[in-house]
Scaffold this motif. Structure first.
Motif, mmCIF file in Angstrom:
data_model
loop_
_atom_site.group_PDB
_atom_site.id
_atom_site.type_symbol
_atom_site.label_atom_id
_atom_site.label_comp_id
_atom_site.label_asym_id
_atom_site.label_seq_id
_atom_site.Cartn_x
_atom_site.Cartn_y
_atom_site.Cartn_z
ATOM 1 N N LYS A 154 64.572 6.881 73.456
ATOM 2 C CA LYS A 154 65.094 7.121 72.107
ATOM 3 C C LYS A 154 64.136 6.489 71.103
ATOM 4 O O LYS A 154 63.692 5.353 71.292
ATOM 5 C CB LYS A 154 66.460 6.459 71.928
ATOM 6 C CG LYS A 154 67.603 7.242 72.465
ATOM 7 C CD LYS A 154 68.907 6.546 72.087
ATOM 8 C CE LYS A 154 70.059 7.169 72.830
ATOM 9 N NZ LYS A 154 71.296 6.405 72.659
ATOM 10 N N LYS B 143 65.637 10.620 64.020
ATOM 11 C CA LYS B 143 65.921 10.157 65.382
ATOM 12 C C LYS B 143 65.558 11.255 66.372
ATOM 13 O O LYS B 143 65.782 12.430 66.100
ATOM 14 C CB LYS B 143 67.400 9.825 65.535
ATOM 15 C CG LYS B 143 67.877 8.705 64.648
ATOM 16 C CD LYS B 143 69.364 8.500 64.789
ATOM 17 C CE LYS B 143 69.842 7.462 63.775
ATOM 18 N NZ LYS B 143 71.296 7.332 63.784
ATOM 19 N N ILE C 28 63.170 6.076 66.718
ATOM 20 C CA ILE C 28 63.437 6.292 65.305
ATOM 21 C C ILE C 28 62.087 6.277 64.612
ATOM 22 O O ILE C 28 61.311 5.317 64.757
ATOM 23 C CB ILE C 28 64.357 5.201 64.740
ATOM 24 C CG1 ILE C 28 65.738 5.380 65.353
ATOM 25 C CG2 ILE C 28 64.411 5.274 63.217
ATOM 26 C CD1 ILE C 28 66.732 4.377 64.974
#
Length: 192
Positions: free
Chosen positions: A55, A48, A57
């Motif tokens: 954000k 992450k 992943i």
């Protein structure tokens, strides 16, 4: 949140093969943004981090290529992201020259078993993807042997450029600029 999935096969014997270019691009992104891709969840190695205020992943499914959809489905369900807007899949393509990339917002599997499995698990083919060219299979060559083979030194140099382009395109897509990325990269290479 954006989930960026690079396709490949787990295990030392597959490192550096044509089929693992998705893993290679994830490694480049992870290195640039200092994201450790070492968590084990959703049948993938994940990390992450943040890219351009978004954000993200990063994921490298550990299911083997042909079952990539199992990991992708699990990631999407857990993080509740919309695959049409917040998923990016990066994988190899034998119909493109070494290092050439092509970006699509949707499309068929084009014979790629990893993408075929993702489409089956998502019940649809509308998700952004970056295809990284690994060169056309030579005549009378077994496809599996070819995609599980390694690059020559000359091919590897072209691939390094392709990985850089895929990283840049991923940054554009995360930034909401998929059209700009397509305009920049979806053209045939011109001979110099």
């Amino acid at each position: 949140m954006f989930i960026i999935v690079g396709l490949g096969n787990p295990g030392k014997e597959y490192e550096g093969t044509r089929h693992n270019v998705g893993f290679e691009v994830i490694d480049r992104i992870a290195e640039k943004y200092n994201i450790a891709v070492d968590g084990k969840k959703h049948r993938a190695l994940i990390g992450k981090g943040m890219i351009g205020g978004q954000k993200v992943i990063l994921a490298k499914p550990q299911t083997y290529m042909n079952l990539s959809g199992e990991s992708v489905r699990s990631l999407l369900d857990y993080y509740k992201v919309d695959e049409t807007e917040e998923l990016l899949v990066i994988y190899d393509d034998i119909s493109l020259e070494n290092g050439q990339i092509r970006i699509r917002a949707k499309g068929s599997a084009g014979g790629h078993n990893g993408i075929k499995n993702i489409i089956a698990h998502l019940n649809g083919q509308v998700f952004p993807r970056i295809k990284v060219g690994v060169g056309e299979k030579p005549p009378r060559y077994d496809l599996a042997d070819y995609v599980l083979g390694h690059f020559s030194k000359a091919e590897q140099e072209l691939m390094e450029e392709g990985y850089d382009h895929a990283l840049h395109a991923a940054e554009q897509i995360i930034d909401g600029e998929i059209t700009a990325a397509m305009n920049e990269y979806n053209r045939t290479k011109k001979e110099v």
